[in-house]
Design an enzyme around this catalytic site. Structure first.
Site, mmCIF file in Angstrom:
data_model
loop_
_atom_site.group_PDB
_atom_site.id
_atom_site.type_symbol
_atom_site.label_atom_id
_atom_site.label_comp_id
_atom_site.label_asym_id
_atom_site.label_seq_id
_atom_site.Cartn_x
_atom_site.Cartn_y
_atom_site.Cartn_z
ATOM 1 N N ASN A 305 2.106 11.293 1.410
ATOM 2 C CA ASN A 305 3.133 10.422 0.837
ATOM 3 C C ASN A 305 3.303 10.618 -0.667
ATOM 4 O O ASN A 305 4.382 10.398 -1.225
ATOM 5 C CB ASN A 305 2.819 8.955 1.142
ATOM 6 C CG ASN A 305 1.472 8.518 0.626
ATOM 7 O OD1 ASN A 305 0.439 9.083 1.035
ATOM 8 N ND2 ASN A 305 1.436 7.527 -0.246
ATOM 9 N N HIS A 389 -1.534 13.775 7.447
ATOM 10 C CA HIS A 389 -2.011 12.921 6.361
ATOM 11 C C HIS A 389 -2.489 11.533 6.794
ATOM 12 O O HIS A 389 -3.655 11.190 6.591
ATOM 13 C CB HIS A 389 -0.946 12.804 5.275
ATOM 14 C CG HIS A 389 -1.398 12.028 4.083
ATOM 15 N ND1 HIS A 389 -2.496 12.385 3.328
ATOM 16 C CD2 HIS A 389 -0.919 10.885 3.522
ATOM 17 C CE1 HIS A 389 -2.675 11.515 2.348
ATOM 18 N NE2 HIS A 389 -1.737 10.589 2.447
ATOM 19 N N HIS A 399 -3.783 0.678 5.057
ATOM 20 C CA HIS A 399 -3.015 1.509 5.993
ATOM 21 C C HIS A 399 -3.351 1.248 7.460
ATOM 22 O O HIS A 399 -3.118 2.096 8.318
ATOM 23 C CB HIS A 399 -3.204 2.995 5.670
ATOM 24 C CG HIS A 399 -2.905 3.336 4.245
ATOM 25 N ND1 HIS A 399 -1.669 3.130 3.673
ATOM 26 C CD2 HIS A 399 -3.700 3.864 3.265
ATOM 27 C CE1 HIS A 399 -1.703 3.525 2.405
ATOM 28 N NE2 HIS A 399 -2.923 3.958 2.138
ATOM 29 N N HIS A 428 -8.712 6.000 1.592
ATOM 30 C CA HIS A 428 -9.629 6.592 0.616
ATOM 31 C C HIS A 428 -11.069 6.216 0.939
ATOM 32 O O HIS A 428 -11.730 5.471 0.211
ATOM 33 C CB HIS A 428 -9.242 6.142 -0.794
ATOM 34 C CG HIS A 428 -7.842 6.513 -1.151
ATOM 35 N ND1 HIS A 428 -7.119 5.875 -2.129
ATOM 36 C CD2 HIS A 428 -7.010 7.462 -0.640
ATOM 37 C CE1 HIS A 428 -5.916 6.406 -2.216
ATOM 38 N NE2 HIS A 428 -5.824 7.371 -1.317
#
Length: 621
Positions: A305, A389, A399, A428
């Site tokens: 993104n 991704h 997310h 992350h």
């Protein structure tokens, strides 16, 4: 006279037993030193708590840092990078010449004024330092093309950018598993000033040779902070033969077009920006920092993104830097777009999918994926590894269920064709799943791994969706592309809920730490996966997570019924193609395999004992 015959029978049986034992070694791992395998799973979910004494992130490395400074002066090449082609007989070489510009009124460079050449040989040049005639030292030359891209913002106060000339050249007809020496640039410049110094790379092994890359490094959401530079340093020390980056390379869009300091949150720092700005010189700094690695080892990328980088009026133009800077085997793999493609690395078939372009079943990407999967010959490339991704399986608050629409559209197709491993980033942190399909433990599902812990400026994610008060609302986590398909679970431990109340059973291990992973395929059945944490004192025995991923092609045959025959998934997701009951089903399969193996050994021992007895009896007469 019967004894010699019995002895011959015994020798025959001993040879047979040896073949069985040796054959078993070919599909069993080397001495793993207690390293678990996926056959030992599914594992009870485990979480290594975040050490609050550690920092969640670090600042970006400034462009004034010597590691980000130009490594060559124009017209010489810089930001040299390699990329694999569709097979081991071809390699892409990319580089940049000329100077990028930032300002209001810019004149782009003309890429047609400089040559795109790669001179190469299987032997180093004895006069590599000399700048003269390369044709006398390098018997092969390949030529390609160059392009320039611009990042334009028609808004007062925002600065524009235009790049140097970005060159891409494809070398063909190479020998697999062979070292080549090369210089890239423009040989017409007097005195060799337009050429790089001599560099070298080793081609990947051939798929037909039943060989595998030595090590495949996997990293995501890298950026260019103090943490991410540590990640790259550790990764380089692992000496991989291929690097896979699962999106979000530079985080250039965490900057205003005027530069300054990067920020961990764009919207909270630039609330009045007409669109998400992007400071493109960060791309140039990133390319320079990565060059010592990428000029000798192929690096394969897929968009994230942070590569969207909208520009123009209303943000109509996207992905300009990603599309211009990277060479990928899109045409070779039949996709004709850099947003998704595939390639072979020895006995591994890699599929790189795009989450920020159409992934629906009626779209071009889905159609290409079907064709690509059908063409795979598992006798030549036993392993199939997919990467994109944003993760489909994710137990972090960040997310959570963000790309549920993509999962519902594509998961059945990947399952049907027996994809072995899936790598993603975006979150992350690190998380490894038990084998799973449609949120259900399944011995034939892929092993999903989230490796978005490269060290970018947005800091590490530490909150889990199952932590008290950390479950996001169904209206949160909207994707930057595609629809919203959030669902409540209709069965299992999370029945009737949006979030699980404890770590989901499909989540085997998770930890909020920066790092990278190394995949080492041992043979057609076993692959060693190792996750390295940055904060550990680096060494071969310093690992955060390690497991042998085991293929079971005899038990997980390709599905004969199409997983994509339904027009749409129901709200609770796609139905499972394998009837199972979680832990019990998988352990029954594993137990059956062990019983068959043990029974075979017993039968062989009985036969050998019989021959011994027969030989002894005959020797008495």
């Amino acid at each position: 006279m019967a004894a010699p015959a019995a002895a011959g029978d015994l020798r025959f049986l001993l040879v047979g037993l040896l073949v069985v034992v040796v054959g078993s070694r070919l599909v069993r791992p080397p001495d793993g030193g207690g390293i678990p395998t996926t056959l030992d799973g599914p594992f009870e979910p485990a979480t290594r708590a975040f050490d609050r004494a550690l920092r969640q992130g670090s600042d970006d490395v400034p462009l004034t840092d010597p590691r980000l400074a130009p490594r060559a002066r124009p017209p010489a090449p810089e930001q040299i990078a390699l990329a694999a082609s569709s097979d081991a007989t071809s390699v892409w070489v990319s580089w940049v010449t000329g100077e990028a510009q930032v300002g209001s009124h810019l004149t782009p460079l003309d890429p047609s004024t400089v040559r795109s050449e790669v001179w190469y040989s299987e032997r180093p040049s004895p006069t590599a330092a000399a700048a003269g005639d390369v044709s006398g030292h390098y018997p092969h030359v390949a030529r390609g093309k160059a392009e320039v891209y611009s990042q334009l913002y028609p808004y007062p106060g925002l600065l524009n950018y235009t790049s140097g000339a970005i060159h891409h050249v494809r070398l063909r007809g190479l020998r697999p598993a062979t070292r080549y020496y090369y210089r890239c640039g423009d040989s017409s410049v007097r005195g060799g000033a337009g050429l790089s110094g001599e560099l070298s790379f080793e081609t990947l092994p051939s798929s037909a040779a039943a060989a595998y890359p030595r090590r495949v490094a996997v990293v995501g959401d890298l950026g260019l902070t103090g943490n991410s530079t540590s990640t790259v340093e550790h990764l380089a020390r692992n000496d991989p033969s291929l690097v896979v980056v699962v999106g979000d390379m530079t985080y250039a869009n965490q900057y205003r077009t005027t530069g300054g300091r990067g920020v961990p949150c764009f919207s909270c720092s630039f609330p009045d920006a007409p669109l998400r700005e992007s400071y493109q010189p960060r791309w140039d700094g990133w390319g320079r920092f990565m060059e010592p690695l990428t000029s000798r080892i192929p690096m394969m990328v897929i968009e994230g993104n942070h590569e969207i980088e909208p520009q123009g009026q209303g943000g109509a133009v996207t992905f300009a830097s990603y599309l211009a800077r990277f060479a990928v085997p899109s045409e070779e793999s039949g996709s004709n777009t850099k947003f998704y493609y595939s390639f072979n690395a020895g006995g591994i078939h890699f599929i790189m999918l795009g989450a920020y372009v159409d992934y629906n079943r009626t779209g071009a990407q889905y159609s290409w994926l079907e064709k690509d999967l059908r063409k795979i010959d598992r006798r030549v490339t036993p392993w199939v590894v997919a990467a994109w991704h944003p993760p489909w399986y994710n137990s972090y608050s960040s997310h959570y269920q963000e790309f549920e629409c993509m999962r519902q559209a594509m998961e059945g197709l990947l399952y049907q064709h027996g994809v072995d491993i899936v790598f993603s980033g975006h979150v992350h942190a690190y998380e490894r799943m038990n084998r799973v399909f449609n949120y259900t433990l399944d011995p034939c599902g892929p092993v999903y791994i989230t490796i978005g812990d490269g060290g970018n400026i947005e800091k590490i994610d530490i909150d889990h969706a199952d932590d008290p008060g950390k479950c996001p609302g169904p209206g949160d986590n909207h994707p930057e592309f595609g629809g919203v398909c959030h669902l409540n679970f209709t069965s299992g431990p999370a029945k009737g809920k949006f979030c699980w109340e404890k770590q989901p059973e499909w989540s085997a291990f998770r930890e909020s730490s920066f790092g990278h992973g190394i995949l080492e395929v041992v043979n057609s059945t076993y692959a060693l996966w190792t996750w390295h944490r940055n904060q550990d004192a680096y060494g071969e025995d310093s690992v955060g997570d390690q497991i042998y991923i085991v293929r079971q092609p005899d038990k997980c045959l390709l599905q004969t019924t199409s997983a994509s025959s339904e027009n749409n998934c129901p709200s609770e997701g796609c139905p499972s193609l394998v009837s199972n009951s979680g832990y019990g089903a998988q352990k029954d399969i594993i137990r059956s395999g062990h019983l068959i193996w043990n029974a075979s050994l017993v039968i062989w021992m009985i036969l050998i004992s019989t021959v011994f007895m027969k030989g002894n009896l005959c020797s008495r007469f």
